[in-house]
Design a protein around this motif. Structure first.
Motif, PDB file in Angstrom:
ATOM      1  N   GLU A 161      11.436   8.427   5.727  1.00  0.00           N
ATOM      2  CA  GLU A 161      10.524   9.566   5.856  1.00  0.00           C
ATOM      3  C   GLU A 161       9.293   9.424   4.964  1.00  0.00           C
ATOM      4  OE1 GLU A 161      10.018  11.783   7.923  1.00  0.00           O
ATOM      5  OE2 GLU A 161      11.822  11.496   9.110  1.00  0.00           O
ATOM      6  N   TYR A 162       9.129   8.252   4.368  1.00  0.00           N
ATOM      7  CA  TYR A 162       7.868   7.984   3.675  1.00  0.00           C
ATOM      8  C   TYR A 162       6.943   7.279   4.661  1.00  0.00           C
ATOM      9  CZ  TYR A 162      10.611   3.683   2.936  1.00  0.00           C
ATOM     10  OH  TYR A 162      11.417   2.583   3.116  1.00  0.00           O
ATOM     11  N   PRO A 163       5.640   7.276   4.410  1.00  0.00           N
ATOM     12  CA  PRO A 163       4.699   6.731   5.392  1.00  0.00           C
ATOM     13  C   PRO A 163       4.614   5.210   5.376  1.00  0.00           C
ATOM     14  CG  PRO A 163       3.496   7.569   3.508  1.00  0.00           C
ATOM     15  CD  PRO A 163       4.943   7.934   3.284  1.00  0.00           C
ATOM     16  N   VAL A 164       4.063   4.688   6.441  1.00  0.00           N
ATOM     17  CA  VAL A 164       3.867   3.243   6.584  1.00  0.00           C
ATOM     18  C   VAL A 164       3.056   2.681   5.422  1.00  0.00           C
ATOM     19  CG1 VAL A 164       2.742   1.466   8.003  1.00  0.00           C
ATOM     20  CG2 VAL A 164       4.115   3.239   9.093  1.00  0.00           C
ATOM     21  N   CYS A 165       2.173   3.499   4.843  1.00  0.00           N
ATOM     22  CA  CYS A 165       1.349   3.040   3.713  1.00  0.00           C
ATOM     23  C   CYS A 165       2.199   2.478   2.573  1.00  0.00           C
ATOM     24  CB  CYS A 165       0.501   4.195   3.173  1.00  0.00           C
ATOM     25  SG  CYS A 165      -0.895   4.632   4.221  1.00  0.00           S
ATOM     26  N   VAL A 166       3.390   3.036   2.374  1.00  0.00           N
ATOM     27  CA  VAL A 166       4.265   2.547   1.296  1.00  0.00           C
ATOM     28  C   VAL A 166       4.643   1.098   1.557  1.00  0.00           C
ATOM     29  CG1 VAL A 166       6.520   2.822   0.200  1.00  0.00           C
ATOM     30  CG2 VAL A 166       5.151   4.845   0.765  1.00  0.00           C
ATOM     31  N   GLU A 167       5.080   0.811   2.779  1.00  0.00           N
ATOM     32  CA  GLU A 167       5.443  -0.571   3.127  1.00  0.00           C
ATOM     33  C   GLU A 167       4.220  -1.475   3.097  1.00  0.00           C
ATOM     34  OE1 GLU A 167       9.244   0.253   6.069  1.00  0.00           O
ATOM     35  OE2 GLU A 167       7.238   0.199   6.938  1.00  0.00           O
ATOM     36  N   CYS A 168       3.099  -0.935   3.522  1.00  0.00           N
ATOM     37  CA  CYS A 168       1.862  -1.717   3.570  1.00  0.00           C
ATOM     38  C   CYS A 168       1.455  -2.176   2.172  1.00  0.00           C
ATOM     39  CB  CYS A 168       0.764  -0.868   4.203  1.00  0.00           C
ATOM     40  SG  CYS A 168      -0.549  -1.831   4.960  1.00  0.00           S
ATOM     41  N   LYS A 169       1.570  -1.262   1.194  1.00  0.00           N
ATOM     42  CA  LYS A 169       1.232  -1.612  -0.186  1.00  0.00           C
ATOM     43  C   LYS A 169       2.212  -2.640  -0.744  1.00  0.00           C
ATOM     44  CE  LYS A 169      -1.210   2.632  -1.477  1.00  0.00           C
ATOM     45  NZ  LYS A 169      -2.475   1.931  -1.796  1.00  0.00           N
ATOM     46  N   LEU A 170       3.505  -2.478  -0.405  1.00  0.00           N
ATOM     47  CA  LEU A 170       4.508  -3.440  -0.867  1.00  0.00           C
ATOM     48  C   LEU A 170       4.248  -4.830  -0.284  1.00  0.00           C
ATOM     49  CD1 LEU A 170       7.762  -1.274  -0.622  1.00  0.00           C
ATOM     50  CD2 LEU A 170       6.655  -2.091  -2.713  1.00  0.00           C
ATOM     51  N   ASN A 171       3.649  -4.870   0.895  1.00  0.00           N
ATOM     52  CA  ASN A 171       3.311  -6.147   1.521  1.00  0.00           C
ATOM     53  C   ASN A 171       1.943  -6.669   1.084  1.00  0.00           C
ATOM     54  OD1 ASN A 171       5.653  -6.631   3.088  1.00  0.00           O
ATOM     55  ND2 ASN A 171       5.008  -5.096   4.576  1.00  0.00           N
ATOM     56  N   GLU A 172       1.309  -5.925   0.158  1.00  0.00           N
ATOM     57  CA  GLU A 172       0.041  -6.333  -0.464  1.00  0.00           C
ATOM     58  C   GLU A 172      -1.086  -6.516   0.549  1.00  0.00           C
ATOM     59  OE1 GLU A 172       0.853  -9.755  -2.895  1.00  0.00           O
ATOM     60  OE2 GLU A 172       2.110  -8.631  -4.289  1.00  0.00           O
ATOM     61  N   ASN A 173      -1.100  -5.647   1.575  1.00  0.00           N
ATOM     62  CA  ASN A 173      -2.198  -5.681   2.532  1.00  0.00           C
ATOM     63  C   ASN A 173      -3.414  -4.945   1.974  1.00  0.00           C
ATOM     64  OD1 ASN A 173      -0.825  -6.981   4.751  1.00  0.00           O
ATOM     65  ND2 ASN A 173       0.318  -5.085   5.037  1.00  0.00           N
ATOM     66  N   VAL A 174      -4.590  -5.382   2.360  1.00  0.00           N
ATOM     67  CA  VAL A 174      -5.813  -4.653   2.024  1.00  0.00           C
ATOM     68  C   VAL A 174      -5.866  -3.424   2.925  1.00  0.00           C
ATOM     69  CG1 VAL A 174      -8.345  -4.713   2.013  1.00  0.00           C
ATOM     70  CG2 VAL A 174      -7.022  -6.749   1.361  1.00  0.00           C
ATOM     71  N   CYS A 175      -6.119  -2.248   2.353  1.00  0.00           N
ATOM     72  CA  CYS A 175      -6.138  -1.012   3.131  1.00  0.00           C
ATOM     73  C   CYS A 175      -7.174  -1.092   4.248  1.00  0.00           C
ATOM     74  CB  CYS A 175      -6.447   0.179   2.233  1.00  0.00           C
ATOM     75  SG  CYS A 175      -6.466   1.762   3.119  1.00  0.00           S
ATOM     76  N   MET A 176      -6.769  -0.689   5.450  1.00  0.00           N
ATOM     77  CA  MET A 176      -7.673  -0.733   6.597  1.00  0.00           C
ATOM     78  C   MET A 176      -8.908   0.127   6.356  1.00  0.00           C
ATOM     79  SD  MET A 176      -6.858  -2.705   9.080  1.00  0.00           S
ATOM     80  CE  MET A 176      -5.494  -3.746   9.589  1.00  0.00           C
ATOM     81  N   TYR A 177      -8.738   1.258   5.649  1.00  0.00           N
ATOM     82  CA  TYR A 177      -9.886   2.131   5.382  1.00  0.00           C
ATOM     83  C   TYR A 177     -10.903   1.432   4.490  1.00  0.00           C
ATOM     84  CZ  TYR A 177      -7.631   6.008   7.727  1.00  0.00           C
ATOM     85  OH  TYR A 177      -7.066   6.816   8.680  1.00  0.00           O
ATOM     86  N   THR A 182     -10.149   2.793  10.862  1.00  0.00           N
ATOM     87  CA  THR A 182      -9.217   3.917  10.774  1.00  0.00           C
ATOM     88  C   THR A 182      -7.789   3.452  11.054  1.00  0.00           C
ATOM     89  OG1 THR A 182      -9.585   4.480  13.098  1.00  0.00           O
ATOM     90  CG2 THR A 182     -10.928   5.618  11.461  1.00  0.00           C
ATOM     91  N   CYS A 183      -6.816   4.154  10.469  1.00  0.00           N
ATOM     92  CA  CYS A 183      -5.421   3.746  10.562  1.00  0.00           C
ATOM     93  C   CYS A 183      -4.541   4.978  10.394  1.00  0.00           C
ATOM     94  CB  CYS A 183      -5.129   2.716   9.464  1.00  0.00           C
ATOM     95  SG  CYS A 183      -3.437   2.133   9.382  1.00  0.00           S
ATOM     96  N   MET A 184      -3.416   5.033  11.106  1.00  0.00           N
ATOM     97  CA  MET A 184      -2.517   6.184  11.051  1.00  0.00           C
ATOM     98  C   MET A 184      -1.408   6.020  10.018  1.00  0.00           C
ATOM     99  SD  MET A 184      -3.696   8.375  13.114  1.00  0.00           S
ATOM    100  CE  MET A 184      -2.282   9.451  13.101  1.00  0.00           C
ATOM    101  N   GLY A 185      -1.469   4.959   9.233  1.00  0.00           N
ATOM    102  CA  GLY A 185      -0.443   4.681   8.239  1.00  0.00           C
ATOM    103  C   GLY A 185      -0.119   5.811   7.275  1.00  0.00           C
ATOM    104  N   PRO A 186      -1.110   6.603   6.831  1.00  0.00           N
ATOM    105  CA  PRO A 186      -0.817   7.648   5.847  1.00  0.00           C
ATOM    106  C   PRO A 186       0.127   8.748   6.326  1.00  0.00           C
ATOM    107  CG  PRO A 186      -3.157   7.112   5.804  1.00  0.00           C
ATOM    108  CD  PRO A 186      -2.573   6.413   6.996  1.00  0.00           C
ATOM    109  N   VAL A 187       0.287   8.944   7.643  1.00  0.00           N
ATOM    110  CA  VAL A 187       1.118  10.046   8.127  1.00  0.00           C
ATOM    111  C   VAL A 187       2.222   9.596   9.093  1.00  0.00           C
ATOM    112  CG1 VAL A 187      -0.631  11.846   7.829  1.00  0.00           C
ATOM    113  CG2 VAL A 187      -0.580  10.513   9.957  1.00  0.00           C
ATOM    114  N   THR A 188       2.396   8.283   9.251  1.00  0.00           N
ATOM    115  CA  THR A 188       3.373   7.746  10.204  1.00  0.00           C
ATOM    116  C   THR A 188       4.641   7.281   9.499  1.00  0.00           C
ATOM    117  OG1 THR A 188       1.611   7.039  11.709  1.00  0.00           O
ATOM    118  CG2 THR A 188       3.750   5.964  11.958  1.00  0.00           C
ATOM    119  N   LYS A 189       5.798   7.562  10.113  1.00  0.00           N
ATOM    120  CA  LYS A 189       7.077   7.149   9.546  1.00  0.00           C
ATOM    121  C   LYS A 189       7.130   5.638   9.334  1.00  0.00           C
ATOM    122  CE  LYS A 189       9.880  10.693  11.850  1.00  0.00           C
ATOM    123  NZ  LYS A 189      10.906  10.913  12.893  1.00  0.00           N
TER     124      LYS A 189
END
Length: 246
Positions: A161-177, A182-189
């Motif tokens: 129930e945390y957002p995709v952004c958590v996994e994205c940061k753990l994978n060390e991706n550069v934020c799409m923003y 634009t990206c739906m990561g901040p509010v997506t499961k």
């Protein structure tokens, strides 16, 4: 002991999630060692007229025939699993709920639309009880294996129930923003290991919104990057329109 009998069914969908299962590769051989697939239209012609231990249902429910059919599948199944976005949250088929059904019918079938009666698009759980959910468009193969293991062990699977952004940061991706996208990561499961972003795409919100999305924080992100809120609302509805029926 006999192997659990497993079946796959499809409704309104592209069958891409079933294709993901068929393409799992070597791990699929391990799965077939412990279950008996008795019905799976995409990969076999055999049918089964008995009970199912586990039924995977892909696709959304869009007409009376589908309602009756999914109810019969539910009656024959000990465990029913919603497979993929169309089944779990209505998916892209839900976008038509934004328009009068008659208007949609005429657009697709012209004056013959009356021969194709339809209903508002619904996710599977909005029609029958669902025991497990595997989100995504298409599904993330490692998650399918994880959920199947939980089913066979008789334990629940909890969708993060945390957002995709958590996994994205753990994978060390550069934020799409930060890249001007634009990206739906901040509010997506989460639960997909930020699969799309890892491979250079954006998050489209196909896994559904978190139970308590941080909408205020998301609005701050949009404000920071001068992105109109209604633009993102339309993106949210691309997969999540059926949520309004819950």
């Amino acid at each position: 002991m006999s192997k659990p009998k497993v079946a796959f069914f499809d409704f309104a969908c592209c069958e891409g999630c079933q294709l993901q299962v068929a393409n799992i590769g070597e791990p699929l051989l391990d799965v077939l060692d412990i279950v008996q697939v008795v019905e799976f239209r995409e990969v076999m012609s055999e049918k089964w007229d008995g009970k199912f231990d586990v039924a995977f249902v892909e696709g959304s429910i869009t007409d009376e025939h589908a309602v009756e059919r999914v109810k019969k599948i539910r009656e024959r199944s000990k465990i029913l699993v919603a497979l993929g976005s169309c089944a779990t949250i209505g998916g892209v088929n839900g976008m038509r709920n934004s328009f009068p059904l008659e208007e949609v019918g005429k657009y697709v079938y012209g004056e013959s639309y009356k021969f194709f009666p339809t209903l508002q698009t619904k996710a599977v759980h909005q029609v029958v009880p669902v025991d497990y959910f595997i989100n995504g468009c298409p599904i993330y193969q490692p998650e399918f294996i994880t959920v199947l293991k939980c089913i066979l062990q008789g334990i629940p699977y909890y969708v993060p129930e945390y957002p995709v952004c958590v996994e994205c940061k753990l994978n060390e991706n550069v934020c799409m923003y930060d890249r001007g996208i634009t990206c739906m990561g901040p509010v997506t499961k989460a639960g997909c290991n930020s699969w799309c972003i890892n491979n250079g795409n954006i998050c489209y919100g196909c896994r559904g919104l978190t139970i308590n999305p941080n909408t205020e924080g998301f609005k701050e992100v949009l404000k920071k990057y001068n992105i109109p809120e209604d633009f993102l609302i339309k993106k949210i509805e691309m997969y999540n329109k059926c949520k309004e029926l819950d």
